[in-house]
Write a protein that holds these residues in place. Structure first.
Motif, short mmCIF file in Angstrom:
data_model
loop_
_atom_site.label_atom_id
_atom_site.label_comp_id
_atom_site.label_asym_id
_atom_site.label_seq_id
_atom_site.Cartn_x
_atom_site.Cartn_y
_atom_site.Cartn_z
N ILE A 56 0.83 -1.20 0.00
CA ILE A 56 0.00 0.00 0.00
C ILE A 56 0.87 1.25 0.00
CG2 ILE A 56 -1.66 1.34 1.34
CD1 ILE A 56 -2.91 -1.05 -0.02
N ARG A 57 1.96 1.21 0.75
CA ARG A 57 2.86 2.35 0.83
C ARG A 57 3.52 2.62 -0.53
NH1 ARG A 57 4.47 1.11 5.34
NH2 ARG A 57 6.21 -0.27 4.79
N TYR A 58 3.98 1.58 -1.19
CA TYR A 58 4.58 1.75 -2.51
C TYR A 58 3.54 2.15 -3.55
CZ TYR A 58 9.23 -0.07 -1.36
OH TYR A 58 10.50 -0.23 -0.86
N GLU A 59 2.34 1.58 -3.44
CA GLU A 59 1.28 1.89 -4.38
C GLU A 59 0.94 3.38 -4.37
OE1 GLU A 59 -3.02 -0.13 -4.98
OE2 GLU A 59 -2.89 1.26 -3.28
N SER A 60 0.94 3.98 -3.19
CA SER A 60 0.57 5.39 -3.08
C SER A 60 1.56 6.31 -3.78
CB SER A 60 0.45 5.78 -1.60
OG SER A 60 1.72 5.75 -0.96
N GLU A 61 2.80 5.84 -3.98
CA GLU A 61 3.83 6.66 -4.59
C GLU A 61 4.14 6.28 -6.03
OE1 GLU A 61 7.10 6.00 -2.01
OE2 GLU A 61 6.23 7.09 -0.30
N ALA A 62 3.60 5.16 -6.49
CA ALA A 62 3.96 4.62 -7.80
C ALA A 62 3.58 5.57 -8.92
CB ALA A 62 3.30 3.27 -8.00
N ILE A 63 4.40 5.58 -9.97
CA ILE A 63 4.08 6.38 -11.16
C ILE A 63 3.44 5.50 -12.24
CG2 ILE A 63 5.87 8.10 -10.71
CD1 ILE A 63 7.61 6.69 -12.81
N VAL A 64 3.62 4.18 -12.12
CA VAL A 64 2.99 3.23 -13.03
C VAL A 64 2.44 2.07 -12.21
CG1 VAL A 64 3.30 1.65 -14.97
CG2 VAL A 64 4.58 3.80 -14.91
N LEU A 65 1.19 1.71 -12.50
CA LEU A 65 0.55 0.58 -11.83
C LEU A 65 -0.13 -0.27 -12.89
CD1 LEU A 65 -1.56 0.56 -8.60
CD2 LEU A 65 -2.51 -0.44 -10.69
N ASN A 66 0.22 -1.55 -12.95
CA ASN A 66 -0.41 -2.50 -13.86
C ASN A 66 -0.95 -3.66 -13.05
OD1 ASN A 66 0.39 -1.14 -16.33
ND2 ASN A 66 2.45 -1.87 -15.92
N ALA A 67 -2.25 -3.86 -13.06
CA ALA A 67 -2.88 -4.87 -12.22
C ALA A 67 -3.64 -5.88 -13.05
CB ALA A 67 -3.83 -4.20 -11.22
N TYR A 68 -3.59 -7.13 -12.59
CA TYR A 68 -4.40 -8.19 -13.18
C TYR A 68 -5.19 -8.85 -12.07
CZ TYR A 68 -5.84 -12.66 -15.03
OH TYR A 68 -6.61 -13.74 -15.39
N GLN A 69 -6.51 -8.96 -12.26
CA GLN A 69 -7.37 -9.55 -11.24
C GLN A 69 -8.44 -10.39 -11.93
OE1 GLN A 69 -8.58 -11.14 -8.59
NE2 GLN A 69 -7.67 -9.47 -7.40
N PRO A 70 -8.34 -11.72 -11.82
CA PRO A 70 -9.28 -12.58 -12.56
C PRO A 70 -10.66 -12.75 -11.93
CG PRO A 70 -7.69 -13.92 -11.38
CD PRO A 70 -7.28 -12.49 -11.17
N LEU A 71 -10.77 -12.62 -10.60
CA LEU A 71 -12.01 -12.98 -9.93
C LEU A 71 -12.74 -11.83 -9.25
CD1 LEU A 71 -10.91 -16.36 -8.29
CD2 LEU A 71 -12.20 -16.01 -10.41
N LEU A 72 -12.05 -10.73 -9.02
CA LEU A 72 -12.66 -9.59 -8.32
C LEU A 72 -12.39 -8.30 -9.07
CD1 LEU A 72 -11.51 -10.36 -4.65
CD2 LEU A 72 -13.82 -10.66 -5.57
N VAL A 73 -13.30 -7.36 -8.94
CA VAL A 73 -13.01 -6.00 -9.40
C VAL A 73 -11.92 -5.45 -8.48
CG1 VAL A 73 -13.90 -3.65 -9.63
CG2 VAL A 73 -15.33 -5.62 -10.31
N PRO A 74 -10.82 -4.95 -9.02
CA PRO A 74 -9.73 -4.44 -8.16
C PRO A 74 -10.24 -3.38 -7.18
CG PRO A 74 -9.00 -4.60 -10.44
CD PRO A 74 -10.48 -4.85 -10.45
N GLY A 75 -9.63 -3.35 -6.00
CA GLY A 75 -10.06 -2.41 -4.97
C GLY A 75 -10.06 -0.97 -5.43
N LEU A 76 -9.13 -0.59 -6.29
CA LEU A 76 -9.06 0.78 -6.78
C LEU A 76 -10.23 1.15 -7.67
CD1 LEU A 76 -5.24 1.07 -7.60
CD2 LEU A 76 -6.46 2.14 -5.70
N LEU A 77 -10.99 0.14 -8.12
CA LEU A 77 -12.10 0.38 -9.05
C LEU A 77 -13.46 0.03 -8.44
CD1 LEU A 77 -10.51 -1.13 -12.29
CD2 LEU A 77 -10.61 1.29 -11.63
N GLN A 78 -13.48 -0.37 -7.18
CA GLN A 78 -14.73 -0.80 -6.56
C GLN A 78 -15.60 0.38 -6.15
OE1 GLN A 78 -13.64 -3.33 -3.27
NE2 GLN A 78 -12.65 -4.86 -4.59
N THR A 79 -16.90 0.21 -6.31
CA THR A 79 -17.83 1.18 -5.74
C THR A 79 -17.94 0.94 -4.24
OG1 THR A 79 -19.72 -0.28 -6.08
CG2 THR A 79 -19.18 1.24 -7.89
N ARG A 80 -18.56 1.86 -3.56
CA ARG A 80 -18.76 1.70 -2.12
C ARG A 80 -19.55 0.42 -1.82
NH1 ARG A 80 -18.66 4.76 2.57
NH2 ARG A 80 -17.84 6.55 1.38
N ALA A 81 -20.59 0.16 -2.62
CA ALA A 81 -21.43 -1.00 -2.38
C ALA A 81 -20.65 -2.30 -2.57
CB ALA A 81 -22.65 -0.99 -3.30
N THR A 82 -19.83 -2.36 -3.61
CA THR A 82 -19.03 -3.56 -3.85
C THR A 82 -18.03 -3.77 -2.72
OG1 THR A 82 -19.24 -3.41 -6.26
CG2 THR A 82 -17.37 -4.67 -5.41
#
Length: 262
Positions: A85-111
């Motif tokens: 989480i600490r590195y994520e907050s400072e990253a200039i590039v983030l590439n994520a792959y998630q097969p089963l869940l919507v990634p946390g950065l893209l989730q709505t409040r309800a999800t």
């Protein structure tokens, strides 16, 4: 589990044993099952104010156990993910792959709330609220237009409704909205065929100093890699996944069609 939880739980156990109060007696007085009290005493669960007040009274601790409650605030994130989480907050590039869940950065409040409510062992209400707000706060990093963020999401995650039909539709529409930002790319990995992504999710990060990192998370642990050879393997897998995924425009049409079907 945190050191504060474990220390407080151990103090509760020591006071209880010193006073000759059994774990079952403490649980009955506080309204908890035996195993729940045990989990709090060994630090697997956060000792609640109710337990501490009851133990304080039964064991004659004269406020010493209750005083510990202010130091037992829920962790915003799982302990093993905090370096990431600490590195994520400072990253200039983030590439994520998630097969089963919507990634946390893209989730709505309800999800996000639905997933936290489904956590096992169950989380208390305070922990859910703290982690919910922390997860939503993380999403602010997507608003930094000079930070490049790409996501490949498995078709299963897009078809699996975490909440109600309306909540799922809102989640899909939210993906379309976020995907319109020029620094964000969202792609869909459709069903079918063998590919490296079937082995699980991961995130690749690049720091402002251009250090490359990879993060993999499972049920009860997370691993952050900085070794170039290990990061290279994950990067190669990511490249192969991108070749199999739908392009950004085709992905948007795919997600839009799913939203219409809800």
């Amino acid at each position: 589990m945190t050191e504060a939880w474990r220390y407080c739980g151990n103090q509760c156990k020591l006071w209880r044993e010193r006073a000759g109060v059994s774990r079952a007696e403490l649980g009955a007085e506080a309204g908890y099952e035996y195993d729940t009290v045990r989990s709090m005493e060994v630090g697997r669960r956060r000792p609640t104010l109710r337990l501490l007040e009851t133990a304080d009274r039964l064991c004659g601790a004269k406020g010493l156990l209750v005083a510990a409650h202010q130091f037992l605030k829920p962790e915003k994130f799982l302990s093993y993910s905090q370096d990431f989480i600490r590195y994520e907050s400072e990253a200039i590039v983030l590439n994520a792959y998630q097969p089963l869940l919507v990634p946390g950065l893209l989730q709505t409040r309800a999800t996000a709330r639905g997933l936290l409510n489904a956590h096992w062992p169950p989380l208390d209400d305070e922990t859910i609220e703290v982690r919910l707000e922390a997860r939503l706060d993380r999403q602010s990093l997507l608003r930094k237009q000079t930070r490049s963020c790409s996501f490949v999401i498995g078709e299963a995650a897009l078809r699996h409704a975490v909440g109600s039909v309306d909540e799922h539709r809102c989640q899909l529409l939210h993906l379309l909205e976020v995907g319109e930002r020029r620094n964000v790319t969202i792609q869909v990995m459709p069903f079918g065929g063998a590919h490296p992504g079937l082995n699980g999710p991961f995130v690749l990060l690049e720091t402002p100093e251009h250090e490359q990192l990879a993060y993999e998370e499972g049920q009860r642990m997370g691993v952050l890699y900085s070794d170039p050879d290990e990061v290279s393997v994950v990067a190669q897998r990511h490249a192969m996944i991108l070749r199999r995924a739908l392009g950004p425009e085709e992905s948007a049409r795919f997600i839009g069609k799913l939203a219409e079907e809800q």
